[in-house]
Design a protein around this motif. Sequence first.
Motif, PDB file in Angstrom:
ATOM      1  N   MET A   1       0.825  -1.209   0.000  1.00 34.95           N
ATOM      2  CA  MET A   1       0.000   0.000   0.000  1.00 34.95           C
ATOM      3  C   MET A   1       0.856   1.254   0.000  1.00 34.95           C
ATOM      4  N   ASP A   2       0.353   2.288  -0.633  1.00 32.19           N
ATOM      5  CA  ASP A   2       0.922   3.628  -0.532  1.00 32.19           C
ATOM      6  C   ASP A   2      -0.028   4.425   0.351  1.00 32.19           C
ATOM      7  N   VAL A   3       0.517   4.985   1.430  1.00 29.92           N
ATOM      8  CA  VAL A   3      -0.297   5.727   2.386  1.00 29.92           C
ATOM      9  C   VAL A   3       0.159   7.176   2.383  1.00 29.92           C
ATOM     10  N   GLN A   4      -0.799   8.079   2.258  1.00 28.32           N
ATOM     11  CA  GLN A   4      -0.500   9.510   2.308  1.00 28.32           C
ATOM     12  C   GLN A   4      -1.370  10.158   3.366  1.00 28.32           C
ATOM     13  N   LEU A   5      -0.784  11.129   4.076  1.00 28.16           N
ATOM     14  CA  LEU A   5      -1.591  11.883   5.018  1.00 28.16           C
ATOM     15  C   LEU A   5      -1.010  13.265   5.214  1.00 28.16           C
ATOM     16  N   THR A   6      -1.872  14.166   5.608  1.00 27.52           N
ATOM     17  CA  THR A   6      -1.440  15.475   6.064  1.00 27.52           C
ATOM     18  C   THR A   6      -1.601  15.434   7.570  1.00 27.52           C
ATOM     19  N   ASN A   7      -0.472  15.216   8.262  1.00 23.97           N
ATOM     20  CA  ASN A   7      -0.476  15.113   9.713  1.00 23.97           C
ATOM     21  C   ASN A   7      -0.741  16.494  10.286  1.00 23.97           C
ATOM     22  N   TRP A   8      -1.742  16.588  11.131  1.00 19.98           N
ATOM     23  CA  TRP A   8      -2.234  17.866  11.642  1.00 19.98           C
ATOM     24  C   TRP A   8      -1.608  18.158  12.984  1.00 19.98           C
ATOM     25  N   GLY A   9      -0.715  19.092  13.019  1.00 16.28           N
ATOM     26  CA  GLY A   9      -0.073  19.508  14.268  1.00 16.28           C
ATOM     27  C   GLY A   9       1.429  19.623  14.139  1.00 16.28           C
ATOM     28  N   PRO A  10       2.151  18.590  13.925  1.00 14.06           N
ATOM     29  CA  PRO A  10       1.721  17.183  13.872  1.00 14.06           C
ATOM     30  C   PRO A  10       1.438  16.620  15.264  1.00 14.06           C
ATOM     31  N   VAL A  11       0.489  15.709  15.306  1.00 18.40           N
ATOM     32  CA  VAL A  11       0.173  14.981  16.532  1.00 18.40           C
ATOM     33  C   VAL A  11       0.244  13.500  16.191  1.00 18.40           C
ATOM     34  N   THR A  12       1.163  12.793  16.840  1.00 18.30           N
ATOM     35  CA  THR A  12       1.332  11.356  16.633  1.00 18.30           C
ATOM     36  C   THR A  12       1.521  10.697  17.993  1.00 18.30           C
ATOM     37  N   LEU A  13       0.731   9.662  18.276  1.00 15.36           N
ATOM     38  CA  LEU A  13       0.802   8.945  19.550  1.00 15.36           C
ATOM     39  C   LEU A  13       0.903   7.449  19.296  1.00 15.36           C
ATOM     40  N   MET A  14       1.543   6.738  20.223  1.00 17.32           N
ATOM     41  CA  MET A  14       1.616   5.277  20.167  1.00 17.32           C
ATOM     42  C   MET A  14       0.784   4.728  21.321  1.00 17.32           C
ATOM     43  N   LEU A  15      -0.223   3.929  20.987  1.00 15.59           N
ATOM     44  CA  LEU A  15      -1.056   3.293  22.004  1.00 15.59           C
ATOM     45  C   LEU A  15      -0.775   1.797  22.018  1.00 15.59           C
ATOM     46  N   GLU A  16      -0.784   1.229  23.216  1.00 15.44           N
ATOM     47  CA  GLU A  16      -0.608  -0.212  23.349  1.00 15.44           C
ATOM     48  C   GLU A  16      -1.689  -0.762  24.251  1.00 15.44           C
ATOM     49  N   SER A  17      -2.134  -1.967  23.960  1.00 12.87           N
ATOM     50  CA  SER A  17      -3.186  -2.575  24.764  1.00 12.87           C
ATOM     51  C   SER A  17      -2.635  -3.127  26.071  1.00 12.87           C
ATOM     52  N   GLN A  18      -1.369  -3.456  26.114  1.00 14.85           N
ATOM     53  CA  GLN A  18      -0.755  -3.963  27.341  1.00 14.85           C
ATOM     54  C   GLN A  18       0.117  -2.873  27.932  1.00 14.85           C
ATOM     55  N   GLN A  19      -0.004  -2.692  29.235  1.00 13.34           N
ATOM     56  CA  GLN A  19       0.808  -1.690  29.898  1.00 13.34           C
ATOM     57  C   GLN A  19       2.251  -2.182  29.979  1.00 13.34           C
ATOM     58  N   PRO A  20       3.221  -1.313  29.627  1.00 12.21           N
ATOM     59  CA  PRO A  20       4.620  -1.710  29.770  1.00 12.21           C
ATOM     60  C   PRO A  20       4.963  -1.890  31.242  1.00 12.21           C
ATOM     61  N   PRO A  21       5.980  -2.685  31.555  1.00 12.00           N
ATOM     62  CA  PRO A  21       6.351  -2.889  32.957  1.00 12.00           C
ATOM     63  C   PRO A  21       6.753  -1.563  33.591  1.00 12.00           C
ATOM     64  N   LYS A  22       6.371  -1.382  34.850  1.00 12.29           N
ATOM     65  CA  LYS A  22       6.724  -0.158  35.555  1.00 12.29           C
ATOM     66  C   LYS A  22       8.196  -0.166  35.905  1.00 12.29           C
ATOM     67  N   THR A  23       8.809   0.990  35.765  1.00 11.79           N
ATOM     68  CA  THR A  23      10.210   1.110  36.145  1.00 11.79           C
ATOM     69  C   THR A  23      10.295   1.942  37.407  1.00 11.79           C
ATOM     70  N   GLU A  24      11.230   1.619  38.225  1.00  7.10           N
ATOM     71  CA  GLU A  24      11.432   2.353  39.479  1.00  7.10           C
ATOM     72  C   GLU A  24      12.066   3.690  39.187  1.00  7.10           C
ATOM     73  N   THR A  25      11.600   4.711  39.877  1.00  9.26           N
ATOM     74  CA  THR A  25      12.234   6.027  39.748  1.00  9.26           C
ATOM     75  C   THR A  25      13.117   6.251  40.966  1.00  9.26           C
ATOM     76  N   PRO A  26      14.348   6.718  40.708  1.00 11.45           N
ATOM     77  CA  PRO A  26      15.258   6.904  41.857  1.00 11.45           C
ATOM     78  C   PRO A  26      14.810   8.035  42.753  1.00 11.45           C
TER      79      PRO A  26
END
Length: 154
Positions: free
Chosen positions: A129-154
């Motif tokens: 496929m050839d995909v074309q878009l006019t990205n508005w903003g641009p605004v691009t996000l990555m969504l995942e159905s599984q939560q990534p493992p939590k990392t400890e913050t120092p």
Amino acid sequence: MRVVVQRCKEAKVTVDGTVIGSIGQGLMLLVGITHEDTEKEAAYLADKIAGLRIFEDDEGKMNRSVTDIGGAILSVSQFTLYGDCRKGKRPSFIAAARPETAEPLYERFNAMLRDKGLVVETGEFGADMDVQLTNWGPVTLMLESQQPPKTETP
């Protein structure tokens, strides 16, 4: 499941020189499916995407969803979202679900979006496929159905 969400002014997908899906303002989705994904993951992401507030309100704040603005969705299957490039220089796609598993779930995901009252155009599963878009903003996000493992913050 992984979905790259791009807010767009317009988007279209072409196969063999023919436009098979086209939208005006709304969301362009690149949809990746892995082996463990089920209808539960598809439902979670369909709900999240339909309500995702990334369109501006009258005050210029991201406070409206694709549903709120009467926008449409262009959904394109994208097995390469599960490409693993950590070793070597050629991606491994072993984490991507096989077509016989991925295609029915991809179709079900699109049906769930339509059930929410959204206009959903699609690409052609497995096609070049050839995909074309006019990205508005641009605004691009990555969504995942599984939560990534939590990392400890120092």
